[in-house]
Design an enzyme around this catalytic site. Sequence first.
Site, mmCIF file in Angstrom:
data_model
loop_
_atom_site.group_PDB
_atom_site.id
_atom_site.type_symbol
_atom_site.label_atom_id
_atom_site.label_comp_id
_atom_site.label_asym_id
_atom_site.label_seq_id
_atom_site.Cartn_x
_atom_site.Cartn_y
_atom_site.Cartn_z
ATOM 1 N N CYS A 112 35.902 43.597 18.010
ATOM 2 C CA CYS A 112 34.482 43.254 18.135
ATOM 3 C C CYS A 112 33.922 42.839 16.774
ATOM 4 O O CYS A 112 33.145 41.891 16.664
ATOM 5 C CB CYS A 112 33.694 44.443 18.669
ATOM 6 N N CYS A 145 34.158 39.163 15.407
ATOM 7 C CA CYS A 145 33.142 38.190 15.817
ATOM 8 C C CYS A 145 31.735 38.599 15.375
ATOM 9 O O CYS A 145 30.953 37.772 14.920
ATOM 10 C CB CYS A 145 33.149 38.008 17.334
ATOM 11 N N HIS A 146 31.432 39.892 15.526
ATOM 12 C CA HIS A 146 30.050 40.354 15.355
ATOM 13 C C HIS A 146 29.771 41.012 14.007
ATOM 14 O O HIS A 146 28.600 41.251 13.681
ATOM 15 C CB HIS A 146 29.688 41.325 16.472
ATOM 16 N N CYS A 152 32.791 40.119 27.290
ATOM 17 C CA CYS A 152 33.201 39.722 25.943
ATOM 18 C C CYS A 152 34.670 40.088 25.706
ATOM 19 O O CYS A 152 35.437 39.318 25.107
ATOM 20 C CB CYS A 152 32.304 40.406 24.916
ATOM 21 N N CYS A 172 14.070 57.715 45.608
ATOM 22 C CA CYS A 172 13.989 58.093 44.189
ATOM 23 C C CYS A 172 12.558 58.481 43.830
ATOM 24 O O CYS A 172 12.313 59.444 43.096
ATOM 25 C CB CYS A 172 14.432 56.931 43.305
ATOM 26 N N CYS A 194 10.993 62.109 44.314
ATOM 27 C CA CYS A 194 11.175 63.105 43.257
ATOM 28 C C CYS A 194 10.518 62.673 41.953
ATOM 29 O O CYS A 194 9.713 63.401 41.367
ATOM 30 C CB CYS A 194 12.662 63.354 43.020
ATOM 31 N N HIS A 195 10.866 61.475 41.492
ATOM 32 C CA HIS A 195 10.542 61.096 40.113
ATOM 33 C C HIS A 195 9.147 60.522 39.924
ATOM 34 O O HIS A 195 8.668 60.447 38.783
ATOM 35 C CB HIS A 195 11.598 60.123 39.600
ATOM 36 N N ARG A 246 24.928 58.859 37.117
ATOM 37 C CA ARG A 246 23.778 59.722 37.473
ATOM 38 C C ARG A 246 23.155 59.284 38.785
ATOM 39 O O ARG A 246 22.774 60.127 39.617
ATOM 40 C CB ARG A 246 22.732 59.684 36.352
ATOM 41 N N CYS A 262 22.620 61.369 42.391
ATOM 42 C CA CYS A 262 21.364 61.489 43.136
ATOM 43 C C CYS A 262 21.547 61.052 44.586
ATOM 44 O O CYS A 262 21.029 61.686 45.511
ATOM 45 C CB CYS A 262 20.269 60.657 42.479
#
Length: 256
Positions: free
Chosen positions: A71, A74-75, A109, A172, A175-176, A213, A217
């Site tokens: 990586c 290139c970067h 990439c 979702c 709850c949130h 995650r 849920c």
Amino acid sequence: MAPVLIVSALVGSAAVGLADADGDSRRSGFDFMGPQTQAMQGDDTSNPGMLAVLEGEDIWNRKAGAADKSCADCHGDAARSMHGVAAHYPAFDTGTGGPINLDQRINTCREKNQEAEPFPWESAEILALSAYVGLQSRGMPVQVGDDARLAGAIKAGDEAFHRKQGQLDFSCADCHDANWDRKLGGSVIPQGHATGYPIYRLEWQSMGSLQRRLRNCMAGVRAEPYSYGSPEFVELELYLMSRSRGMAVETPAVRP
């Protein structure tokens, strides 16, 4: 557990009066943790996610694939070239004509420029490199949500966030949005702002992506989780980051 029992397990009152001086009541999951866990995230020598960051730095500088490139070839220095990058993901990809998340960008990439096999979803390697890239944006505001080309995908993610699903018929948002700062099974429900991924979750004793995650849920409401990398998950990620626009990137965050 029947839906009525889950609802009855939501104890405490939603902290609707916590708006700051600017009237912004959004809160990071960090704000809902105990002081010991907050201290763990805040100290790089104690944050277990920093072990993944160190591994990610090694991968960044390691040559790979038929192209025998790293990586860094290139970067260059990630602290400069990747500064602010993670704050813009998921982002529009001209190759697919839709949103891709940071893990997908890394693997694109890797395939095109290093001519190497992509890292498997949720592998230690992809989590480590994502954490290392994400660290370069820590403290910067999330910048997702202003690309007109992604308006349709954000709308799809919004609809998914509010769609009831599974045997328990929960969304979702149930709850949130409706019950944040209350407790479910002894744990405080956060607002669901995805500002720290990949995270080190104490329950997992390992690093994990936002999609991991989300799959947890979905399984919790007895719904069939989407596959890793599915358009539905990327759209949901995109929506979650767009609603977190302006909040600080925390990668690598620690959560209970």
